[in-house]
Write an enzyme that holds these catalytic residues in place. Structure first.
Site, PDB file in Angstrom:
ATOM      1  N   HIS A  72     -10.643  14.796   0.802  1.00 51.13           N
ATOM      2  CA  HIS A  72      -9.635  15.673   0.207  1.00 51.13           C
ATOM      3  C   HIS A  72     -10.219  16.398  -1.004  1.00 51.13           C
ATOM      4  CE1 HIS A  72      -6.302  12.743   1.775  1.00 51.13           C
ATOM      5  NE2 HIS A  72      -6.977  13.327   2.747  1.00 51.13           N
ATOM      6  N   TYR A 202       1.377  11.715  -5.415  1.00 51.73           N
ATOM      7  CA  TYR A 202       1.852  10.780  -6.443  1.00 51.73           C
ATOM      8  C   TYR A 202       3.193  11.325  -6.934  1.00 51.73           C
ATOM      9  CZ  TYR A 202      -2.783   8.563  -6.826  1.00 51.73           C
ATOM     10  OH  TYR A 202      -3.948   7.868  -6.578  1.00 51.73           O
ATOM     11  N   PRO A 294      -3.368  -0.315  -9.859  1.00 45.84           N
ATOM     12  CA  PRO A 294      -3.962   0.517  -8.804  1.00 45.84           C
ATOM     13  C   PRO A 294      -3.686   2.025  -8.896  1.00 45.84           C
ATOM     14  CG  PRO A 294      -2.106  -0.751  -7.939  1.00 45.84           C
ATOM     15  CD  PRO A 294      -2.336  -1.228  -9.333  1.00 45.84           C
ATOM     16  N   LYS A 298      -9.114   2.796  -9.095  1.00 44.47           N
ATOM     17  CA  LYS A 298     -10.423   2.576  -9.731  1.00 44.47           C
ATOM     18  C   LYS A 298     -11.082   1.223  -9.439  1.00 44.47           C
ATOM     19  CE  LYS A 298     -11.201   6.343 -11.844  1.00 44.47           C
ATOM     20  NZ  LYS A 298     -11.310   6.996 -10.534  1.00 44.47           N
ATOM     21  N   TYR A 386     -10.338  10.966 -12.245  1.00 46.38           N
ATOM     22  CA  TYR A 386      -9.911  10.534 -10.903  1.00 46.38           C
ATOM     23  C   TYR A 386     -11.090  10.536  -9.926  1.00 46.38           C
ATOM     24  CZ  TYR A 386      -6.776   9.800  -6.967  1.00 46.38           C
ATOM     25  OH  TYR A 386      -6.142   9.254  -5.873  1.00 46.38           O
TER      26      TYR A 386
HETATM   27  P1  FAD Z   1     -12.429  -8.945  -4.362  1.00 47.99           P
HETATM   28  O1  FAD Z   1     -12.195  -7.820  -3.423  1.00 47.99           O
HETATM   29  O2  FAD Z   1     -11.245  -9.705  -4.844  1.00 47.99           O
HETATM   30  O3  FAD Z   1     -13.463  -9.946  -3.671  1.00 47.99           O
HETATM   31  C1  FAD Z   1     -13.695 -11.233  -4.174  1.00 47.99           C
HETATM   32  C2  FAD Z   1     -14.098 -12.141  -3.030  1.00 47.99           C
HETATM   33  O4  FAD Z   1     -14.410 -13.419  -3.560  1.00 47.99           O
HETATM   34  C3  FAD Z   1     -12.966 -12.342  -2.016  1.00 47.99           C
HETATM   35  O5  FAD Z   1     -13.427 -12.081  -0.719  1.00 47.99           O
HETATM   36  C4  FAD Z   1     -12.549 -13.776  -2.246  1.00 47.99           C
HETATM   37  O6  FAD Z   1     -12.097 -14.404  -1.049  1.00 47.99           O
HETATM   38  C5  FAD Z   1     -13.849 -14.402  -2.744  1.00 47.99           C
HETATM   39  N1  FAD Z   1     -13.638 -15.625  -3.519  1.00 47.99           N
HETATM   40  C6  FAD Z   1     -12.648 -15.911  -4.398  1.00 47.99           C
HETATM   41  N2  FAD Z   1     -12.777 -17.157  -4.866  1.00 47.99           N
HETATM   42  C7  FAD Z   1     -13.866 -17.675  -4.278  1.00 47.99           C
HETATM   43  C8  FAD Z   1     -14.505 -18.941  -4.353  1.00 47.99           C
HETATM   44  N3  FAD Z   1     -14.014 -19.926  -5.112  1.00 47.99           N
HETATM   45  N4  FAD Z   1     -15.604 -19.141  -3.611  1.00 47.99           N
HETATM   46  C9  FAD Z   1     -16.111 -18.165  -2.819  1.00 47.99           C
HETATM   47  N5  FAD Z   1     -15.536 -16.946  -2.698  1.00 47.99           N
HETATM   48  C10 FAD Z   1     -14.440 -16.706  -3.432  1.00 47.99           C
HETATM   49  N6  FAD Z   1      -9.522   0.211  -5.865  1.00 47.99           N
HETATM   50  C11 FAD Z   1     -10.049   1.445  -5.696  1.00 47.99           C
HETATM   51  O7  FAD Z   1     -11.171   1.677  -6.136  1.00 47.99           O
HETATM   52  N7  FAD Z   1      -9.377   2.441  -5.041  1.00 47.99           N
HETATM   53  C12 FAD Z   1      -8.123   2.262  -4.575  1.00 47.99           C
HETATM   54  O8  FAD Z   1      -7.549   3.163  -3.961  1.00 47.99           O
HETATM   55  C13 FAD Z   1      -7.510   0.986  -4.788  1.00 47.99           C
HETATM   56  N8  FAD Z   1      -6.269   0.750  -4.320  1.00 47.99           N
HETATM   57  C14 FAD Z   1      -5.752  -0.499  -4.396  1.00 47.99           C
HETATM   58  C15 FAD Z   1      -4.492  -0.721  -3.877  1.00 47.99           C
HETATM   59  C16 FAD Z   1      -3.938  -1.991  -3.941  1.00 47.99           C
HETATM   60  C17 FAD Z   1      -2.561  -2.206  -3.399  1.00 47.99           C
HETATM   61  C18 FAD Z   1      -4.684  -3.069  -4.504  1.00 47.99           C
HETATM   62  C19 FAD Z   1      -4.113  -4.456  -4.551  1.00 47.99           C
HETATM   63  C20 FAD Z   1      -5.947  -2.860  -5.020  1.00 47.99           C
HETATM   64  C21 FAD Z   1      -6.491  -1.572  -4.981  1.00 47.99           C
HETATM   65  N9  FAD Z   1      -7.763  -1.310  -5.499  1.00 47.99           N
HETATM   66  C22 FAD Z   1      -8.278  -0.052  -5.420  1.00 47.99           C
HETATM   67  C23 FAD Z   1      -8.536  -2.388  -6.150  1.00 47.99           C
HETATM   68  C24 FAD Z   1      -9.585  -3.037  -5.246  1.00 47.99           C
HETATM   69  O9  FAD Z   1      -8.998  -3.484  -4.041  1.00 47.99           O
HETATM   70  C25 FAD Z   1     -10.263  -4.196  -5.986  1.00 47.99           C
HETATM   71  O10 FAD Z   1     -10.596  -3.795  -7.294  1.00 47.99           O
HETATM   72  C26 FAD Z   1     -11.543  -4.677  -5.259  1.00 47.99           C
HETATM   73  O11 FAD Z   1     -11.198  -5.449  -4.132  1.00 47.99           O
HETATM   74  C27 FAD Z   1     -12.440  -5.522  -6.189  1.00 47.99           C
HETATM   75  O12 FAD Z   1     -13.550  -5.974  -5.468  1.00 47.99           O
HETATM   76  P2  FAD Z   1     -14.291  -7.332  -5.865  1.00 47.99           P
HETATM   77  O13 FAD Z   1     -15.406  -7.483  -4.916  1.00 47.99           O
HETATM   78  O14 FAD Z   1     -14.574  -7.328  -7.316  1.00 47.99           O
HETATM   79  O15 FAD Z   1     -13.208  -8.469  -5.681  1.00 47.99           O
HETATM   80  C1  DHB Z   2      -4.389   4.274  -2.260  1.00 45.92           C
HETATM   81  C2  DHB Z   2      -4.383   3.268  -3.198  1.00 45.92           C
HETATM   82  C3  DHB Z   2      -4.259   3.586  -4.523  1.00 45.92           C
HETATM   83  O1  DHB Z   2      -4.255   2.606  -5.454  1.00 45.92           O
HETATM   84  C4  DHB Z   2      -4.151   4.899  -4.945  1.00 45.92           C
HETATM   85  O2  DHB Z   2      -4.024   5.175  -6.270  1.00 45.92           O
HETATM   86  C5  DHB Z   2      -4.179   5.906  -3.998  1.00 45.92           C
HETATM   87  C6  DHB Z   2      -4.296   5.589  -2.651  1.00 45.92           C
HETATM   88  C7  DHB Z   2      -4.522   3.912  -0.826  1.00 45.92           C
HETATM   89  O3  DHB Z   2      -4.449   2.718  -0.508  1.00 45.92           O
HETATM   90  O4  DHB Z   2      -4.669   4.813   0.015  1.00 45.92           O
END
Ligand code: FAD
Ligand code: DHB
Length: 401
Positions: A72, A202, A294, A298, A386
């Site tokens: 986009h 949004y 979220p 980011k 963004y």
């Molecule tokens: P995680 O994805 O949480 O991975 C951590 C891993 O460690 C998991 O697989 C977990 O099972 C594992 N773990 C935990 N404890 C243990 C343990 N004791 N032993 C071994 N393994 C373990 N971010 C964006 O950039 N763009 C977006 O559009 C966006 N939208 C979002 C929308 C929603 C609704 C949500 C909830 C989040 C969104 N995010 C977005 C945020 C993004 O999903 C997270 O920031 C991202 O998953 C972080 O990655 P990570 O690898 O740090 O942690």
């Molecule tokens: C999505 C998630 C977000 O947190 C956001 O700001 C925009 C889009 C998504 O899941 O598509």
């Protein structure tokens, strides 16, 4: 078992770190408490910054994203029944917003790890860290057959998300934690329907925030601001559509296309930062060290930025015995993290309905929305945050604007 870098967690941070280290010839072992199947079907993020897209492409993991992702050039902000477009592409000198689901990124990175023959253990339990301030930090865990294992490492990367054990292994007296809990939750749904809009929408509404995103030509992703203590029982499908229709409504006849809801869940919203992000030979990355609400999209992108800095620092060590970059890992990450925290807080505050806010606060919110959709300078600031701030590998000696 022995390895160079023990990685706890196979989320975006852990898997991308393993991928980057492999490309630099540094050995790593990934341990994860969930199964591969569960990881590959958990619905979370959708929006990738240009930096994340470039990283996946440059490291050979971007092929499916380039085929299935949606690219986009802007977003729409809706308030007072009016639609306003922010042309991110023009305002940032050509950067795009990519919508490609997190679980697809994880499938790509797991496939890359399997292809590289890298070690990766799923379904582990009872993970503990020890000897972090020695030259042989260790990870103790139970493997999927219930046997105790010990992984002796040079370094440990704590990529285990907000609830994992890594951050808690930094002595409490060293850790400074900053946090803010928001009085909102997000109810996210996947619906079987064609897109209602060509770009993300949004929406600010007196009734609360709503967000329209997409996944494929047949599956849409939508979010609603809800009470964080709400349960799914409070949200039958008809109520979800009624609120989405209301909050996304526009006075030019725009129509929301509805369809069967195939998945729904509620997440709470918080801002959180742990400083330092390192202790001895343990380095935290991603949600293990910081959480953003979220609204700014980011979290995953910050995780990708952290592990690029960490991979570079580890490469300096293995290639030349140089530890200077490892020493300033926290400072290098937190500079960027705080800016993303500010932006995520700003988007959240501007777009959500604060039910205990005064009429004055509400008018200020509308004035902010009016400003950001009519002032080029304000829109440009939103756009550059963004699409993602540049990853600064070096500290500038003199900054000039
Ligand atoms: P995680 O994805 O949480 O991975 C951590 C891993 O460690 C998991 O697989 C977990 O099972 C594992 N773990 C935990 N404890 C243990 C343990 N004791 N032993 C071994 N393994 C373990 N971010 C964006 O950039 N763009 C977006 O559009 C966006 N939208 C979002 C929308 C929603 C609704 C949500 C909830 C989040 C969104 N995010 C977005 C945020 C993004 O999903 C997270 O920031 C991202 O998953 C972080 O990655 P990570 O690898 O740090 O942690
Ligand atoms: C999505 C998630 C977000 O947190 C956001 O700001 C925009 C889009 C998504 O899941 O598509």
């Amino acid at each position: 078992m022995r390895t160079h870098v023990g990685i706890i967690g196979a989320g975006p941070a852990g898997l991308m770190l393993a991928h980057l280290l492999h490309r630099k010839g540094i050995e790593a072992v990934v341990i994860e408490c969930r199964s591969r199947q569960e990881i590959e079907k958990t619905i979370r993020a959708g929006v990738l910054e240009q930096m994340t897209v470039d990283l996946l492409n440059e490291t050979g993991a971007g092929e499916r994203m380039m085929k299935m992702g949606m690219f986009h050039k802007g977003i729409e902000i809706r308030f007072n029944g009016k639609r306003h477009r922010i042309d991110m592409h023009r305002l940032t000198g050509g950067k795009n917003i990519t919508v490609y689901p997190q679980h697809e990124v994880l499938k790509d990175l797991i496939a890359a790890r399997v292809k590289a023959g890298g070690e990766m253990f799923f379904n582990v339990s009872d993970v503990r860290l020890s000897d972090l301030d020695s030259s042989e930090p260790k990870i103790h865990y139970q493997n999927e057959n219930g046997e105790r294992e010990e992984l002796i490492c040079d370094y440990i990367a704590g990529c285990d998300g907000f609830h994992g054990p890594s951050r808690q292994s930094i002595p409490q007296k060293i850790r400074k934690e900053y946090q803010k809990t928001y009085p909102y939750g997000w109810l996210g749904i996947l619906a079987q329907a064609p897109p209602s809009a060509p770009e993300l929408v949004y929406a600010h509404h007196e009734d609360g925030f709503a967000l329209l995103s997409t996944r494929t030509p047949d599956i849409q992703r939508l979010y609603l601001q809800v009470n964080p203590s709400d349960s799914m029982n409070d949200w039958p499908d008809e109520r979800i559509w009624e609120k989405l229709r209301l909050r996304l409504s526009a006075d030019d006849g725009w129509k929301l296309i509805e369809g069967p809801i195939i998945q729904k869940n509620i997440v709470s919203m918080r801002s959180f930062i742990c400083d330092p992000m390192q202790y001895g030979r343990l380095f935290l990355a991603g949600d293990a060290a910081h959480i953003v609400p979220p609204t700014g999209a980011k979290g995953l992108n910050l995780a990708m930025a952290d592990v690029q800095l960490l991979a570079k620092a580890l490469h300096d060590y293995y290639a030349a015995g140089e530890t200077e970059r490892l020493g300033r890992y926290t400072a290098a990450c937190l500079r960027r993290v705080w800016k993303a925290e500010r932006f995520s807080w700003y988007m959240t505050s501007m777009l959500h309905r604060h039910h205990d806010s005064t009429p004055f606060d509400y008018q200020i919110q509308l004035a902010e929305l009016d400003h950001v959709t009519t002032s080029k300078a304000a829109a440009q600031s939103l756009a550059e945050n963004y699409v993602g701030l540049p990853l600064e590998l070096e500290e500038p000696s003199l900054s000039i604007i």
